[in-house]
Design a protein around this motif. Structure first.
Motif, PDB file in Angstrom:
ATOM      1  N   GLU A 205       0.846  -1.184   0.000  1.00 21.58           N
ATOM      2  CA  GLU A 205       0.000   0.000   0.000  1.00 21.58           C
ATOM      3  C   GLU A 205       0.883   1.237   0.000  1.00 21.58           C
ATOM      4  O   GLU A 205       1.979   1.231   0.557  1.00 21.58           O
ATOM      5  N   CYS A 206       0.387   2.253  -0.638  1.00 17.08           N
ATOM      6  CA  CYS A 206       1.136   3.497  -0.667  1.00 17.08           C
ATOM      7  C   CYS A 206       0.138   4.648  -0.591  1.00 17.08           C
ATOM      8  O   CYS A 206      -0.782   4.729  -1.397  1.00 17.08           O
ATOM      9  N   VAL A 207       0.304   5.463   0.432  1.00 18.76           N
ATOM     10  CA  VAL A 207      -0.628   6.566   0.653  1.00 18.76           C
ATOM     11  C   VAL A 207       0.169   7.867   0.627  1.00 18.76           C
ATOM     12  O   VAL A 207       1.070   8.064   1.441  1.00 18.76           O
ATOM     13  N   ILE A 208      -0.145   8.688  -0.342  1.00 23.43           N
ATOM     14  CA  ILE A 208       0.647   9.904  -0.539  1.00 23.43           C
ATOM     15  C   ILE A 208      -0.262  11.126  -0.431  1.00 23.43           C
ATOM     16  O   ILE A 208      -1.316  11.176  -1.060  1.00 23.43           O
ATOM     17  N   GLU A 209       0.191  12.087   0.349  1.00 24.78           N
ATOM     18  CA  GLU A 209      -0.556  13.351   0.457  1.00 24.78           C
ATOM     19  C   GLU A 209       0.323  14.481  -0.045  1.00 24.78           C
ATOM     20  O   GLU A 209       1.412  14.729   0.493  1.00 24.78           O
ATOM     21  N   LEU A 210      -0.138  15.151  -1.076  1.00 23.83           N
ATOM     22  CA  LEU A 210       0.601  16.310  -1.570  1.00 23.83           C
ATOM     23  C   LEU A 210      -0.012  17.534  -0.902  1.00 23.83           C
ATOM     24  O   LEU A 210      -1.122  17.956  -1.253  1.00 23.83           O
ATOM     25  N   THR A 211       0.705  18.071   0.083  1.00 28.00           N
ATOM     26  CA  THR A 211       0.123  19.162   0.876  1.00 28.00           C
ATOM     27  C   THR A 211       0.806  20.508   0.640  1.00 28.00           C
ATOM     28  O   THR A 211       0.333  21.533   1.114  1.00 28.00           O
ATOM     29  N   GLY A 212       1.948  20.504  -0.068  1.00 26.56           N
ATOM     30  CA  GLY A 212       2.619  21.758  -0.409  1.00 26.56           C
ATOM     31  C   GLY A 212       2.565  21.949  -1.915  1.00 26.56           C
ATOM     32  O   GLY A 212       2.580  20.970  -2.677  1.00 26.56           O
ATOM     33  N   ASP A 213       2.488  23.208  -2.356  1.00 26.07           N
ATOM     34  CA  ASP A 213       2.389  23.468  -3.798  1.00 26.07           C
ATOM     35  C   ASP A 213       3.633  22.960  -4.542  1.00 26.07           C
ATOM     36  O   ASP A 213       4.717  22.869  -3.989  1.00 26.07           O
ATOM     37  N   ASP A 214       3.453  22.684  -5.819  1.00 22.70           N
ATOM     38  CA  ASP A 214       4.551  22.326  -6.735  1.00 22.70           C
ATOM     39  C   ASP A 214       5.332  21.085  -6.305  1.00 22.70           C
ATOM     40  O   ASP A 214       6.520  20.965  -6.599  1.00 22.70           O
ATOM     41  N   ALA A 215       4.706  20.188  -5.602  1.00 27.61           N
ATOM     42  CA  ALA A 215       5.409  18.964  -5.195  1.00 27.61           C
ATOM     43  C   ALA A 215       5.199  17.867  -6.238  1.00 27.61           C
ATOM     44  O   ALA A 215       4.274  17.922  -7.047  1.00 27.61           O
ATOM     45  N   ILE A 216       6.104  16.892  -6.178  1.00 21.87           N
ATOM     46  CA  ILE A 216       6.064  15.795  -7.151  1.00 21.87           C
ATOM     47  C   ILE A 216       6.076  14.457  -6.430  1.00 21.87           C
ATOM     48  O   ILE A 216       6.901  14.248  -5.539  1.00 21.87           O
ATOM     49  N   ALA A 217       5.191  13.571  -6.811  1.00 23.71           N
ATOM     50  CA  ALA A 217       5.195  12.225  -6.228  1.00 23.71           C
ATOM     51  C   ALA A 217       5.096  11.187  -7.346  1.00 23.71           C
ATOM     52  O   ALA A 217       4.156  11.213  -8.133  1.00 23.71           O
ATOM     53  N   HIS A 218       6.101  10.331  -7.413  1.00 23.54           N
ATOM     54  CA  HIS A 218       6.070   9.240  -8.386  1.00 23.54           C
ATOM     55  C   HIS A 218       6.126   7.924  -7.634  1.00 23.54           C
ATOM     56  O   HIS A 218       6.990   7.734  -6.780  1.00 23.54           O
ATOM     57  N   VAL A 219       5.247   7.027  -7.983  1.00 22.03           N
ATOM     58  CA  VAL A 219       5.337   5.702  -7.381  1.00 22.03           C
ATOM     59  C   VAL A 219       5.176   4.679  -8.499  1.00 22.03           C
ATOM     60  O   VAL A 219       4.287   4.789  -9.337  1.00 22.03           O
ATOM     61  N   ALA A 220       6.117   3.753  -8.529  1.00 20.21           N
ATOM     62  CA  ALA A 220       6.141   2.803  -9.640  1.00 20.21           C
ATOM     63  C   ALA A 220       6.410   1.404  -9.131  1.00 20.21           C
ATOM     64  O   ALA A 220       7.006   1.220  -8.071  1.00 20.21           O
ATOM     65  N   GLY A 221       5.961   0.438  -9.890  1.00 22.02           N
ATOM     66  CA  GLY A 221       6.202  -0.939  -9.505  1.00 22.02           C
ATOM     67  C   GLY A 221       6.297  -1.838 -10.718  1.00 22.02           C
ATOM     68  O   GLY A 221       5.572  -1.668 -11.695  1.00 22.02           O
ATOM     69  N   ALA A 222       7.233  -2.767 -10.654  1.00 20.71           N
ATOM     70  CA  ALA A 222       7.322  -3.815 -11.670  1.00 20.71           C
ATOM     71  C   ALA A 222       7.211  -5.124 -10.925  1.00 20.71           C
ATOM     72  O   ALA A 222       7.787  -5.265  -9.849  1.00 20.71           O
ATOM     73  N   CYS A 223       6.457  -6.037 -11.469  1.00 23.68           N
ATOM     74  CA  CYS A 223       6.335  -7.310 -10.776  1.00 23.68           C
ATOM     75  C   CYS A 223       6.333  -8.447 -11.777  1.00 23.68           C
ATOM     76  O   CYS A 223       5.823  -8.318 -12.886  1.00 23.68           O
ATOM     77  N   VAL A 224       6.981  -9.538 -11.397  1.00 23.42           N
ATOM     78  CA  VAL A 224       6.960 -10.736 -12.221  1.00 23.42           C
ATOM     79  C   VAL A 224       6.502 -11.896 -11.349  1.00 23.42           C
ATOM     80  O   VAL A 224       7.029 -12.112 -10.264  1.00 23.42           O
ATOM     81  N   GLY A 225       5.495 -12.591 -11.796  1.00 20.56           N
ATOM     82  CA  GLY A 225       4.947 -13.677 -11.002  1.00 20.56           C
ATOM     83  C   GLY A 225       4.771 -14.934 -11.830  1.00 20.56           C
ATOM     84  O   GLY A 225       4.346 -14.877 -12.979  1.00 20.56           O
ATOM     85  N   ASP A 226       5.115 -16.052 -11.223  1.00 15.88           N
ATOM     86  CA  ASP A 226       5.066 -17.323 -11.930  1.00 15.88           C
ATOM     87  C   ASP A 226       4.344 -18.345 -11.059  1.00 15.88           C
ATOM     88  O   ASP A 226       4.797 -18.652  -9.968  1.00 15.88           O
ATOM     89  N   GLY A 227       3.227 -18.815 -11.519  1.00 17.55           N
ATOM     90  CA  GLY A 227       2.555 -19.890 -10.788  1.00 17.55           C
ATOM     91  C   GLY A 227       1.323 -19.419 -10.056  1.00 17.55           C
ATOM     92  O   GLY A 227       1.201 -18.253  -9.692  1.00 17.55           O
TER      93      GLY A 227
END
Ligand SMILES: Nc1ncnc2c1ncn2[C@@H]1O[C@H](COP(=O)(O)OP(=O)(O)O)[C@@H](O)[C@H]1O
Ligand SMILES: [Mg+2]
Lengths: 433, 251
Positions: free
Chosen positions: A265-287
């Motif tokens: 889980e990822c909970v992001i609050e942008l509370t100041g002006d001009d802020a940047i939030a990047h959240v990324a994920g790569a997943c590989v699953g087998d089975g």
């Protein structure tokens, strides 16, 4: 969410059974209060149930049963990740700090302490962070396992960042007991203009509950690269809770390989002006025993902020991927630029991707886009590669890596990105050709 | 070299016969051209030879230097020396052109039991070949065919052909979408590869490509068959009179 009284009863029973033999850790008054409050939140919400709105795609049963299901240790011949990256290493074995294996907590620009020590101090800045962002994160969506973490965590790192740090802090999680049930809670506070990179790697435990609360002050920058890997039978629920000040930046990337259940889980609050939030994920699953869930909630509560979610999942042999991502743009968050993409590449018909993308926008001058796709290997691309002499298995790997590329591009540091790519290549190479 | 005998092909998913008995032999060192109206089955022939899925061979055979092609996987056909320059080259986002080509070259070498090309050697060779096709370093770095203009895509096909050095080259409408300069560049690239051991099958609509790549033999294909075979003059006849006369004559 309205819950029927019967459901509530079931949840309460499960919750009380779970809590019965657990006593809150004791520390300084502020820590005791934070833990007691958190426990009250757990009791009020109840532990997650498969009928809860955000647990429909991911069965929480094994996360709320009394003991951690056993998880076999997994060995392969991979060398250490990021061997050539100079970092300050902090090692936890099955959730327990290992002083001998860890570096000295000395790095210019930041101060590191253990939660175990901090929680005993009568006066500490962590009082204003520990459990605070987690509590805010409960506002829109209930996250009882995060409250549970705040209540019972005894270890983790507490980092105060005051300058621009020269090398990353590297949390290494080793898994050595097949039945370990670990809880870690980290708090990081970046002061104005401060910068740090946090790395996290390793399977951690048979069952792992981890929270990371990050306060990013004005113009501060936080980078986070995480690899949840290896052990097939491990389970984990992790939460990132962050709040961003003016012109600050938060960038987080996670690679997930294997694991019978991973909920990030990822909970992001942008509370100041001009802020940047990047959240990324790569997943590989087998089975069919692979289940991976990304649940993200980004709140825009300031002007001219940018948020970006890039999640890519490659699933084969009956693996399951879940994405639940929401962008909430509050009324005054004008000029918001919100982007969300979640995509899965299914290598066979048995695998599945379940997605719940959500936008909730109250401001009128915003650009928000979201997209979610499920697809197979592109046959034309496959034939093109084969017609040039590339065998099907190798062509598949090339196309898998190509598919994941957009998520990997979110990693700013090239050396770190190369390490991630090597891990992925290793994972692909170990699959039967 | 390439020997196609009475080849019958239908669509896998539909009951639609597309090739209805194609006979064609390309000798080493020779350039054969296939012309024919749209929809006559030219691309299908090139796809079936190179191993694309979706087609079912219902009769006949095709071999390269005596090896039966139709039993092989697409990549095995490539390693055996067959190359198709696509009418519509495929874009592959996320795979760098250079990575793609090096993977292909080395996969073929490996399949043939040859030593793989080192990164350094590969770089040297590709740079030289790219230069003659006016493909710059930037284009080599970009994802395969992504954002390439029509002409760039076709030049990229010829670059791949030059790197892979196949025995038998099939070019499917390599001239379509090319302006005069690009056509010259591409033709020069093809001509540079002509030698006595290599065969070419050039599919085109227009005489103008054949002005640059001089064919030894010209075939006319219609409704899934080769209906007429002749020398270079046959292409001129098509250019001047269209297909109508020829088709009427063989009907
Ligand atoms: N995959 C396919 N699906 C449906 N129709 C096809 C397919 N491939 C070829 N055809 C049909 O087969 C015929 C021959 O097509 P093609 O080989 O592309 O001809 P040409 O290259 O000579 O223009 C056309 O009628 C075309 O519509
Ligand atoms: Mg065609």
């Amino acid at each position: 969410m309205a819950q029927s009284s019967k459901m509530l009863q079931i949840k309460q029973d499960v919750t009380e059974a779970f809590l019965a033999d657990r006593a809150l850790p004791k520390g300084a008054a502020w820590a005791n209060d934070a833990r007691a409050d958190a426990l009250a939140r757990v009791r009020e919400m109840g532990l997650p149930h498969g009928r809860d709105e955000y647990w429909k795609f991911t069965k929480p049963d094994s996360l709320v049963q009394l003991d951690a299901p056993k998880a076999a240790l997994f060995h392969n011949d991979e060398g250490p990740l990021w061997a050539d990256v100079d970092s300050l290493k902090i090692v936890f074995v099955d959730g327990v700090f290992d002083a001998d294996a860890s570096d000295v907590f000395a790095l210019e620009g930041l101060k590191i302490e253990r939660l175990a020590d901090v929680a005993d101090k009568d006066i500490h800045w962590a009082k204003d962070l520990y459990g605070v962002l987690e509590t805010r994160g409960q506002d829109a969506v209930q996250r009882p396992l995060a409250a549970l973490n705040t209540a019972f965590a005894t270890d983790g790192v507490v980092i105060h960042v005051t300058g621009k740090t020269r090398k990353p802090v590297n949390l290494v999680y080793l898994h050595k007991s097949e039945t370990s049930d670990a809880t870690l809670h980290h708090c990081i506070k970046l002061e104005e203009g401060a910068e740090m990179t946090l790395l996290e790697t390793g399977p951690a435990a048979a069952r792992f509950n981890k929270s990371l609360e990050v306060e990013v002050a004005d113009r501060a920058k936080f980078h986070h690269v995480r690899v949840q890997g290896r052990d097939h039978e491990r389970r984990a629920v992790t939460g990132i809770f962050t709040r961003l000040g003016t012109e600050s930046a938060f960038k987080s990337f996670t690679l997930t390989m294997n694991g019978v259940l991973t909920r990030n889980e990822c909970v992001i609050e942008l509370t100041g002006d001009d802020a940047i939030a990047h959240v990324a994920g790569a997943c590989v699953g087998d089975g069919k025993d692979f289940h991976h869930d990304d649940t993200v909630f980004i709140t825009h509560d300031a002007v001219n902020c940018e948020s970006r979610q890039v999640f890519k999942k490659v699933l084969r042999n009956g693996a399951t991927g879940v994405f639940q991502g929401k962008i909430l743009v509050k009324k005054d968050a004008q000029k918001t630029d919100g982007y969300q993409i979640s995509q899965s590449l299914l290598l066979d018909d048995d695998s599945q991707f379940l997605a719940k993308p959500e936008l909730e926008i109250y401001a009128d001058d915003v650009i928000c886009s979201h997209g979610s796709t499920t697809g197979a290997i592109d046959e034309d691309a496959m034939f093109y590669l084969q017609s040039r002499g590339v065998p099907k298995a190798e062509a598949t790997d090339l196309l898998v890596l190509a598919f994941l590329a957009e998520a990997l591009e979110e990693i700013e540091d090239e050396t770190l990105a190369e390490g991630i790519l090597e891990r992925l290549e290793g994972w692909l190479a170990r699959r039967a050709r | 070299m390439l020997e196609i005998k009475d080849l019958h092909v239908k669509l896998e998913e539909e009951d639609k016969q597309i090739l209805k008995g194609v006979n064609l032999t390309v000798e080493p060192g020779k350039v054969h051209a296939i012309m024919g109206p749209n929809g006559s089955g030219k691309s299908t022939l090139s796809y079936v030879l190179s191993g694309k899925g979706g087609y079912e061979v219902t009769g006949g055979s095709a071999s390269l230097d005596g090896e039966e092609l139709l039993d092989m996987e697409a990549e095995e056909r490539a390693a055996a020396g067959l190359f198709l320059a696509f009418q519509y080259p495929v874009e592959i986002p996320g795979v760098g052109n250079m990575t793609f080509l090096r993977t292909a070259v080395n996969a073929q070498r490996k399949a043939r039991g040859e030593e793989e090309m080192s990164a350094g050697e590969f770089l040297k060779v590709i740079r030289a070949k790219a230069k003659t096709l006016k493909i710059d370093a930037e284009m080599l770095k970009r994802p395969v065919n992504v954002g390439f203009s029509g002409g760039e895509k076709k030049r990229n096909e010829i670059l791949q052909m030059a790197m892979l050095e196949p025995k038998m080259c099939i070019l499917d409408e390599t001239d379509s979408g090319l302006d005069v300069d690009a056509m010259k560049l591409v033709s020069e690239g093809v001509n540079a590869l002509r030698d006595e051991g290599r065969g070419f099958l050039v599919i085109t609509h227009y005489q103008r490509l054949l002005d640059h790549i001089k064919p030894d033999v010209v075939h006319i294909m219609a409704d899934g068959r080769i209906v007429k075979t002749g020398g270079p003059e046959l292409a001129l006849e098509v250019e001047n009179n269209g297909y109508a006369d020829i088709l009427a004559e063989v009907a």
